[in-house]
Scaffold this motif. Structure first.
Motif, short mmCIF file in Angstrom:
data_model
loop_
_atom_site.label_atom_id
_atom_site.label_comp_id
_atom_site.label_asym_id
_atom_site.label_seq_id
_atom_site.Cartn_x
_atom_site.Cartn_y
_atom_site.Cartn_z
N TRP A 175 0.83 -1.19 0.00
CA TRP A 175 0.00 0.00 0.00
C TRP A 175 0.87 1.25 0.00
N GLN A 176 0.47 2.22 -0.83
CA GLN A 176 1.16 3.51 -0.87
C GLN A 176 0.17 4.61 -0.47
N PRO A 177 0.58 5.50 0.43
CA PRO A 177 -0.34 6.56 0.86
C PRO A 177 -0.65 7.53 -0.27
N ARG A 178 -1.90 7.94 -0.36
CA ARG A 178 -2.33 8.95 -1.32
C ARG A 178 -2.65 10.26 -0.63
N ILE A 179 -3.24 10.20 0.56
CA ILE A 179 -3.50 11.41 1.35
C ILE A 179 -3.70 11.00 2.80
N ALA A 180 -3.28 11.85 3.70
CA ALA A 180 -3.42 11.59 5.14
C ALA A 180 -4.10 12.79 5.79
N GLY A 181 -5.03 12.50 6.69
CA GLY A 181 -5.68 13.56 7.45
C GLY A 181 -6.65 14.41 6.66
N ALA A 182 -7.27 13.85 5.63
CA ALA A 182 -8.27 14.60 4.87
C ALA A 182 -9.57 14.70 5.67
N SER A 183 -10.23 15.83 5.56
CA SER A 183 -11.45 16.07 6.35
C SER A 183 -12.70 15.83 5.52
N ILE A 184 -13.69 15.17 6.14
CA ILE A 184 -15.02 15.00 5.57
C ILE A 184 -16.00 15.62 6.57
N VAL A 185 -16.74 16.62 6.11
CA VAL A 185 -17.63 17.37 7.00
C VAL A 185 -19.00 17.50 6.35
N THR A 186 -20.04 17.14 7.08
CA THR A 186 -21.42 17.36 6.67
C THR A 186 -22.17 17.96 7.85
N LEU A 187 -22.63 19.22 7.68
CA LEU A 187 -23.31 19.93 8.78
C LEU A 187 -24.56 20.59 8.23
N GLY A 188 -25.70 20.27 8.82
CA GLY A 188 -26.94 20.93 8.50
C GLY A 188 -27.51 20.53 7.16
N HIS A 189 -28.65 21.16 6.81
CA HIS A 189 -29.34 20.91 5.56
C HIS A 189 -29.87 22.22 5.01
N GLY A 190 -30.09 22.28 3.73
CA GLY A 190 -30.63 23.48 3.11
C GLY A 190 -29.62 24.59 3.00
N ASP A 191 -30.11 25.85 3.01
CA ASP A 191 -29.23 27.00 2.90
C ASP A 191 -28.29 27.05 4.10
N GLY A 192 -27.03 27.34 3.81
CA GLY A 192 -26.04 27.44 4.87
C GLY A 192 -25.45 26.12 5.32
N ALA A 193 -25.87 25.01 4.71
CA ALA A 193 -25.31 23.71 5.08
C ALA A 193 -23.89 23.56 4.56
N VAL A 194 -23.13 22.76 5.25
CA VAL A 194 -21.76 22.42 4.83
C VAL A 194 -21.76 20.98 4.35
N ASP A 195 -21.29 20.78 3.13
CA ASP A 195 -21.28 19.43 2.54
C ASP A 195 -19.94 19.22 1.84
N ALA A 196 -18.92 18.86 2.60
CA ALA A 196 -17.57 18.65 2.08
C ALA A 196 -17.26 17.17 2.12
N ARG A 197 -17.60 16.47 1.02
CA ARG A 197 -17.42 15.02 0.97
C ARG A 197 -16.45 14.58 -0.13
N VAL A 198 -15.77 15.55 -0.73
CA VAL A 198 -14.84 15.26 -1.83
C VAL A 198 -13.40 15.38 -1.31
N VAL A 199 -12.60 14.36 -1.59
CA VAL A 199 -11.18 14.34 -1.21
C VAL A 199 -10.35 14.31 -2.49
N THR A 200 -9.39 15.20 -2.61
CA THR A 200 -8.52 15.27 -3.78
C THR A 200 -7.32 14.36 -3.60
N LEU A 201 -7.00 13.58 -4.66
CA LEU A 201 -5.90 12.63 -4.61
C LEU A 201 -4.90 12.92 -5.73
N ALA A 202 -3.76 12.27 -5.64
CA ALA A 202 -2.74 12.32 -6.70
C ALA A 202 -1.87 11.09 -6.57
N GLY A 203 -1.24 10.69 -7.66
CA GLY A 203 -0.34 9.54 -7.62
C GLY A 203 -0.55 8.63 -8.81
N PRO A 204 0.29 7.61 -8.95
CA PRO A 204 0.19 6.68 -10.08
C PRO A 204 -1.08 5.85 -10.02
#
Length: 455
Positions: A175-204
């Protein structure tokens, strides 16, 4: 000593001196074990040649194929080196994959077993003890090697805030690391909600991905899926040697751990990258662990093959390496050794049309090594001039024959006494010449000759 005898010894001395002082060069026929004539079409800027299976029987494993050269009609080495194809073109791809939970293990029992099936699917077998606690590790299978750029995790019905590590693998073992300590945050619904479920990667590119969390808040249940985006290599544009298959007969069977080990000695140390197994007569199902034996008590685990009746038993693939002994282990003894075929892609070399054709491929030498030609720079220049789609012209090999044979490999198995014996002759010759000179200096002038004239 008579004059003609002294002249003969002097000639021997000069010949020995020349033999000692003349350096051997990489293309010497006496320095190489085996050769093949090369048929190359005229007018190409470079030529590509593949090593035949027999070449691996002569190339010394510790030489790392540096004892492979191409020579011209006069036996002079031409510029050549390993062929590295240009990067294949890629196209973007987006696909969904199931998140497979890995059960927790137990301190007092073996943990879960993770392996690949014969078609590459992830197989997770629970440990001996029942899993307890929250899951902290998940796996997903991209089905094909993808250079991942982003992973989108599934939406949740509740607020989530967690940190994940993502690793990648081509074989579920390394196994080779692609990312460490990435945050996934989902808070609330509708206007003003936070929906950060995408993690960016790189590597072969890699086929398998592992997600690990450090808390118990992961909300993913059965049926959860991720969306993976990245680049995949265009299979039609791959520039690689065609895989060859060699059937190997079982050479030894040994009882082991209630089951049996079946050993298969290959005809040479081939660059094996896959194995294919079929059961013998009377056997219908088996689970076989595949190991490349590297020493008396060492080996490299290559994976597990499960053979079932009527199934499409696909090959087990792994990273290529020169291997000459494969062991299959069955936890239950079989009625007869399985049938094994090893898949390998021949190493390819590129050479430039220098000197005078026809050219020859020479392989196997204890002392001869290929010169460090800047062949990679030459290939880069040719691709720049001719375009990314340019390829060297394929050359073919004729029927091979021995040159020096096993004598060329003597440095690997014994001592070559040729040079020491030549040095002995050289030293004896030097002593002879010195003695001849001393004798002439001590010899009185002939009778009746004027001493002044003798000077």
């Amino acid at each position: 000593m008579r004059r003609d005898g002294r002249v003969g010894l002097f000639v021997i001395y000069v010949a020995a001196l020349g033999a000692v002082l003349t350096p051997a060069h990489a293309g010497d026929d006496t320095a190489y074990a085996y050769t093949w004539p090369i048929t190359a079409p005229k007018g190409a800027a470079a030529y590509l040649v593949e090593l035949p299976e027999q070449a691996y029987a002569w190339a010394l494993p510790d030489a790392d194929l540096a004892d492979v050269v191409v020579v011209d009609a006069k036996g002079r080495e031409v510029a050549m080196g390993p062929y590295w194809p240009a990067p294949a073109t890629t196209h973007p791809v987006t696909m969904d994959a199931a998140l497979l939970p890995v059960p927790n293990g137990s301190d007092s029992a073996a943990g879960p077993s993770i392996r690949r099936s014969t078609n590459g699917d992830i197989v997770i077998e629970p440990g001996a003890a029942a899993a307890t606690g929250s899951v902290h590790e998940w796996l997903f299978d991209a089905r094909t090697p993808i250079a991942a750029e982003r992973v989108e995790f599934p939406p949740t019905q509740r607020d989530v805030k967690l940190t994940v590590d993502i690793d990648a693998s081509t074989n579920l073992q390394d196994w080779q690391p692609r990312i460490a300590g990435a945050s996934i945050v989902t808070l609330g619904h509708g206007d003003g909600a936070v929906d950060a479920r995408v993690v960016t990667l790189a590597g072969p590119a890699a086929r398998y991905y592992r997600v690990r969390t450090g808390s118990d808040d992961a909300p993913w249940g059965d049926g959860a899926r991720v969306t993976l985006s990245g680049g995949v290599v265009d299979a039609a544009a791959r520039d690689e040697a065609k895989r060859a298959w060699t059937d190997v007969a079982s050479t030894a069977t040994t009882a082991s751990g209630g089951g049996a080990d079946y050993d298969y000695k290959l005809p040479a140390a081939l660059p094996v990258s896959a194995v294919r197994v079929a059961l013998g007569q009377g056997d219908s199902v088996a689970r076989l662990s595949v190991t490349a034996i590297t020493g008396p008590v060492s080996g490299d685990s290559l994976g597990t093959i499960v053979v079932t009746p009527g199934a499409d038993n696909r090959p087990l693939g792994f990273n290529p390496a020169r291997r000459d002994l494969i062991r299959l282990h069955s936890p239950t003894p079989l009625r007869s050794p399985p049938r094994l075929a090893v898949g390998w892609r021949p190493d390819r070399f590129v050479f430039l049309p220098e000197g005078e054709p026809p050219y020859r491929l020479q392989v196997g030498s204890a002392g001869g090594r290929r010169a460090a030609w800047p062949i990679d720079d030459a290939m880069a220049a040719l691709r720049t001039r001719n375009g990314a789609a340019w390829r060297p012209e394929a050359a073919s090999l004729g029927e091979g024959h021995e040159l020096a044979g096993r004598k060329a490999l003597v440095g690997a198995t014994g001592i070559d006494w040729t040079r020491p014996l030549l040095w002995i002759v050289l030293l004896l010759g030097a002593a002879l010449v010195a003695g001849m000179a001393a004798t002439l200096l001590r010899k009185p002038p002939p009778t009746g000759e004027d001493p002044e004239d003798a000077r």
